[in-house]
Design a protein around this motif. Structure first.
Motif, PDB file in Angstrom:
ATOM      1  N   LEU A   1      -7.476  -4.399  -4.708  1.00  0.00           N
ATOM      2  CA  LEU A   1      -7.824  -4.298  -3.286  1.00  0.00           C
ATOM      3  C   LEU A   1      -7.134  -3.108  -2.625  1.00  0.00           C
ATOM      4  CD1 LEU A   1      -7.830  -8.071  -2.338  1.00  0.00           C
ATOM      5  CD2 LEU A   1      -9.776  -6.519  -2.235  1.00  0.00           C
ATOM      6  N   ILE A   2      -5.886  -2.830  -3.028  1.00  0.00           N
ATOM      7  CA  ILE A   2      -5.192  -1.639  -2.506  1.00  0.00           C
ATOM      8  C   ILE A   2      -5.964  -0.393  -2.929  1.00  0.00           C
ATOM      9  CG2 ILE A   2      -3.104  -0.231  -2.681  1.00  0.00           C
ATOM     10  CD1 ILE A   2      -1.532  -2.891  -2.915  1.00  0.00           C
ATOM     11  N   GLY A   3      -6.430  -0.361  -4.173  1.00  0.00           N
ATOM     12  CA  GLY A   3      -7.246   0.757  -4.654  1.00  0.00           C
ATOM     13  C   GLY A   3      -8.548   0.884  -3.891  1.00  0.00           C
ATOM     14  N   ASP A   4      -9.178  -0.235  -3.563  1.00  0.00           N
ATOM     15  CA  ASP A   4     -10.413  -0.215  -2.770  1.00  0.00           C
ATOM     16  C   ASP A   4     -10.170   0.408  -1.395  1.00  0.00           C
ATOM     17  OD1 ASP A   4     -11.772  -1.448  -4.834  1.00  0.00           O
ATOM     18  OD2 ASP A   4     -11.765  -3.440  -3.894  1.00  0.00           O
ATOM     19  N   VAL A   5      -9.049   0.051  -0.780  1.00  0.00           N
ATOM     20  CA  VAL A   5      -8.706   0.613   0.530  1.00  0.00           C
ATOM     21  C   VAL A   5      -8.491   2.114   0.401  1.00  0.00           C
ATOM     22  CG1 VAL A   5      -6.975   0.628   2.370  1.00  0.00           C
ATOM     23  CG2 VAL A   5      -7.766  -1.545   1.438  1.00  0.00           C
ATOM     24  N   LYS A   6      -7.793   2.547  -0.661  1.00  0.00           N
ATOM     25  CA  LYS A   6      -7.565   3.979  -0.898  1.00  0.00           C
ATOM     26  C   LYS A   6      -8.884   4.716  -1.072  1.00  0.00           C
ATOM     27  CE  LYS A   6      -3.097   4.310  -3.212  1.00  0.00           C
ATOM     28  NZ  LYS A   6      -2.472   4.647  -4.509  1.00  0.00           N
ATOM     29  N   ARG A   7      -9.790   4.150  -1.865  1.00  0.00           N
ATOM     30  CA  ARG A   7     -11.070   4.798  -2.125  1.00  0.00           C
ATOM     31  C   ARG A   7     -11.949   4.879  -0.880  1.00  0.00           C
ATOM     32  NH1 ARG A   7     -10.000   2.376  -6.905  1.00  0.00           N
ATOM     33  NH2 ARG A   7     -11.008   0.414  -6.416  1.00  0.00           N
ATOM     34  N   SER A   8     -11.680   4.055   0.104  1.00  0.00           N
ATOM     35  CA  SER A   8     -12.464   4.119   1.340  1.00  0.00           C
ATOM     36  C   SER A   8     -11.978   5.234   2.269  1.00  0.00           C
ATOM     37  CB  SER A   8     -12.430   2.771   2.063  1.00  0.00           C
ATOM     38  OG  SER A   8     -11.160   2.533   2.626  1.00  0.00           O
ATOM     39  N   GLY A   9     -10.932   5.962   1.866  1.00  0.00           N
ATOM     40  CA  GLY A   9     -10.481   7.118   2.639  1.00  0.00           C
ATOM     41  C   GLY A   9      -9.162   6.948   3.360  1.00  0.00           C
TER      42      GLY A   9
ATOM     43  N   MET B   1       8.025  -2.360  -5.035  1.00  0.00           N
ATOM     44  CA  MET B   1       7.233  -1.333  -4.370  1.00  0.00           C
ATOM     45  C   MET B   1       6.541  -1.945  -3.152  1.00  0.00           C
ATOM     46  SD  MET B   1       6.302   1.843  -4.417  1.00  0.00           S
ATOM     47  CE  MET B   1       6.382   2.546  -6.045  1.00  0.00           C
ATOM     48  N   HIS B   2       6.679  -1.275  -2.021  1.00  0.00           N
ATOM     49  CA  HIS B   2       6.028  -1.693  -0.775  1.00  0.00           C
ATOM     50  C   HIS B   2       5.079  -0.582  -0.341  1.00  0.00           C
ATOM     51  CE1 HIS B   2       9.217  -4.640  -0.781  1.00  0.00           C
ATOM     52  NE2 HIS B   2       8.653  -5.238   0.252  1.00  0.00           N
ATOM     53  N   TYR B   3       3.870  -0.956  -0.002  1.00  0.00           N
ATOM     54  CA  TYR B   3       2.837   0.002   0.371  1.00  0.00           C
ATOM     55  C   TYR B   3       2.563  -0.064   1.867  1.00  0.00           C
ATOM     56  CZ  TYR B   3       1.999  -0.007  -4.635  1.00  0.00           C
ATOM     57  OH  TYR B   3       2.153   0.089  -5.995  1.00  0.00           O
ATOM     58  N   SER B   4       2.184   1.094   2.435  1.00  0.00           N
ATOM     59  CA  SER B   4       1.818   1.133   3.853  1.00  0.00           C
ATOM     60  C   SER B   4       0.833   2.276   4.090  1.00  0.00           C
ATOM     61  CB  SER B   4       3.051   1.308   4.741  1.00  0.00           C
ATOM     62  OG  SER B   4       3.722   2.511   4.418  1.00  0.00           O
ATOM     63  N   VAL B   5       0.137   2.218   5.212  1.00  0.00           N
ATOM     64  CA  VAL B   5      -0.834   3.250   5.579  1.00  0.00           C
ATOM     65  C   VAL B   5      -0.089   4.439   6.159  1.00  0.00           C
ATOM     66  CG1 VAL B   5      -2.733   3.820   7.149  1.00  0.00           C
ATOM     67  CG2 VAL B   5      -2.702   1.623   5.979  1.00  0.00           C
TER      68      VAL B   5
ATOM     69  N   VAL C   1      -5.173   6.886   3.510  1.00  0.00           N
ATOM     70  CA  VAL C   1      -4.053   7.412   2.727  1.00  0.00           C
ATOM     71  C   VAL C   1      -2.927   6.387   2.754  1.00  0.00           C
ATOM     72  CG1 VAL C   1      -2.396   9.291   2.465  1.00  0.00           C
ATOM     73  CG2 VAL C   1      -4.698   9.773   3.290  1.00  0.00           C
ATOM     74  N   ILE C   2      -2.490   5.962   1.563  1.00  0.00           N
ATOM     75  CA  ILE C   2      -1.463   4.929   1.422  1.00  0.00           C
ATOM     76  C   ILE C   2      -0.269   5.502   0.677  1.00  0.00           C
ATOM     77  CG2 ILE C   2      -0.951   2.684   0.382  1.00  0.00           C
ATOM     78  CD1 ILE C   2      -3.920   2.005   0.705  1.00  0.00           C
ATOM     79  N   SER C   3       0.931   5.156   1.123  1.00  0.00           N
ATOM     80  CA  SER C   3       2.137   5.583   0.414  1.00  0.00           C
ATOM     81  C   SER C   3       2.894   4.356  -0.069  1.00  0.00           C
ATOM     82  CB  SER C   3       3.036   6.414   1.331  1.00  0.00           C
ATOM     83  OG  SER C   3       3.658   5.590   2.293  1.00  0.00           O
TER      84      SER C   3
ATOM     85  N   LEU D   1      -1.425  -3.629   5.381  1.00  0.00           N
ATOM     86  CA  LEU D   1      -0.883  -2.294   5.137  1.00  0.00           C
ATOM     87  C   LEU D   1      -0.594  -1.569   6.448  1.00  0.00           C
ATOM     88  CD1 LEU D   1      -3.210  -1.199   2.199  1.00  0.00           C
ATOM     89  CD2 LEU D   1      -0.778  -1.729   2.034  1.00  0.00           C
ATOM     90  N   ASN D   2      -1.422  -1.790   7.459  1.00  0.00           N
ATOM     91  CA  ASN D   2      -1.186  -1.191   8.776  1.00  0.00           C
ATOM     92  C   ASN D   2       0.044  -1.778   9.452  1.00  0.00           C
ATOM     93  OD1 ASN D   2      -3.231   0.760   9.096  1.00  0.00           O
ATOM     94  ND2 ASN D   2      -4.727  -0.820   9.540  1.00  0.00           N
ATOM     95  N   GLY D   3       0.403  -2.997   9.104  1.00  0.00           N
ATOM     96  CA  GLY D   3       1.551  -3.665   9.700  1.00  0.00           C
ATOM     97  C   GLY D   3       2.890  -3.163   9.188  1.00  0.00           C
TER      98      GLY D   3
END
Length: 101
Positions: free
Chosen positions: A52-60, A72-76, A62-64, A28-30
């Motif tokens: 796993l994307i939800g787990d990353v979101k719940r850890s604080g 759909m493409h997600y990133s930090v 912010v993902i768009s 996601l950072n890439g």
């Protein structure tokens, strides 16, 4: 039982094992990454990739999401911030150089 460290010969550093969650965060950072790309890279189902994307979101973190090439493409957007308690005890990035009284 899973081992979190990989033992190596004396004198060489011990590497920590990457979790799937940390691998997703790295992707996601890439930049923009699709759920299908995450699922293929980690050899997991699409539902597990969404989880796993939800787990990353719940850890604080912010993902768009943005639609690119029909998927759909997600990133930090914003990295996880250190908690105030962590900063107060000098464990965060913004520790003052001023001596304490």
């Amino acid at each position: 039982m899973r081992k979190s460290k990989i033992e190596v010969k004396a004198g060489t550093p011990v590497a920590l094992r990457q979790t799937k969650k940390s691998q997703v965060l790295e992707m996601l950072n890439g930049g923009g990454v699709s759920v299908v790309a995450i699922a293929d890279a980690l050899s997991i189902s699409k539902q597990a990739a969404y989880s796993l994307i939800g787990d990353v979101k719940r850890s604080g973190v912010v993902i768009s999401g943005a639609v690119k090439d029909g998927a759909m493409h997600y990133s930090v957007v914003q990295k996880k911030k250190a908690k105030a308690k962590t900063l107060a005890f000098g464990k965060g990035a913004s520790v003052s150089d001023a001596p304490s009284h």
